[in-house]
Design an enzyme around this catalytic site. Sequence first.
Site, PDB file in Angstrom:
ATOM      1  N   THR A  58     -49.207  24.439  16.150  1.00  9.16           N
ATOM      2  CA  THR A  58     -48.223  23.426  16.507  1.00  9.16           C
ATOM      3  C   THR A  58     -47.416  23.247  15.246  1.00  9.16           C
ATOM      4  OG1 THR A  58     -49.711  22.304  18.041  1.00  9.16           O
ATOM      5  CG2 THR A  58     -48.049  20.935  17.005  1.00  9.16           C
ATOM      6  N   ASP A  63     -51.907  17.070  22.926  1.00  8.36           N
ATOM      7  CA  ASP A  63     -51.734  15.842  22.139  1.00  8.36           C
ATOM      8  C   ASP A  63     -50.310  15.605  21.674  1.00  8.36           C
ATOM      9  OD1 ASP A  63     -52.367  18.237  20.475  1.00  8.36           O
ATOM     10  OD2 ASP A  63     -51.844  16.853  18.850  1.00  8.36           O
TER      11      ASP A  63
HETATM   12  N1  GLY Z   1     -51.955  20.591  19.362  1.00  7.41           N
HETATM   13  C1  GLY Z   1     -51.198  21.200  20.367  1.00  7.41           C
HETATM   14  C2  GLY Z   1     -51.851  21.295  21.656  1.00  7.41           C
HETATM   15  O1  GLY Z   1     -53.071  21.299  21.751  1.00  7.41           O
HETATM   16  O2  GLY Z   1     -51.136  21.384  22.623  1.00  7.41           O
END
Ligand code: GLY
Length: 285
Positions: free
Chosen positions: A164, A195
Amino acid sequence: MEPLLLTHCGAGSDRSVQDAAEAAGRRGLDVLRRSGRALRGVVEAVAALEDDPRLNAGTGSRMRIDGRIQMDAALMDGDLEAGAVAAIERVRNPVRVAWDVLSTPHILLVGPDAQAFARAHGHADYDPATPESRKKLEDSLRRIREGRVPRYYRKFNGLDLHGTVGAVARDRRGRFAAGVSTGGTSFMLPGRVGDSAILGSGIYAGPHGAVCATGIGEEIMKRVLSKYVYDQVAAGRSPQAAADRGVALFPRDVSVGVIVVGRRGWGEACDADMAYFASARGRTL
Ligand code: GLY
């Protein structure tokens, strides 16, 4: 107060993309210095990361198991203003759509309606797929066929499960902002939201600082990681101590990373097993 901006290329990112973290950081810091606004610096830094096809956000995002790309992105500033999109398709820069959402009375738009909102706000049709994202999908499908799907949230022998991008900033007037963008993880069902689009989990900002998280979204959401780290800073801990405490909430085999900025400087932490966390901050740009 000295402007400060941090970027990262995601949990699991390695030295090969350190240049992306630095280039995005330089761009964000330049905009921050010229515009004077933390939020603008964060938007430009995250958009630069989205445009790098090596990273799992915007161009080059992971594909769902049905071959579609659905992306999540969010922004938040120290006045608690926020905008986010989830499971949005066919836009180049989800973070810029999130910025447009921020100027509506709402916080989060999802799916086809988020895409329609984007078009209405001038975001052209754009296919973020790359040969590499197709190759990663083929790899995931092959592993599914062979029954080699990992326990979803665990590290898996170097398998590229996540990634991310994000940025946090503090401007000259001591205002804070956080931004995040992602193509999600491998082995994702269509419609899954992680998240990143969820305030308090993937990002949080307030009058005391700004936080951006990366890693397995399901695990981050369960612990509301970004708000937890923010609350530590608000209670007077240094950004580094707050980041360390946040990462310590997770079992060792869960990939997670966090970047933080506060009045007392910056902090970053990633799980102990992570080989490298491609990130950059004001003084190294
Ligand atoms: N941290 C990004 C996701 O799990 O979508």
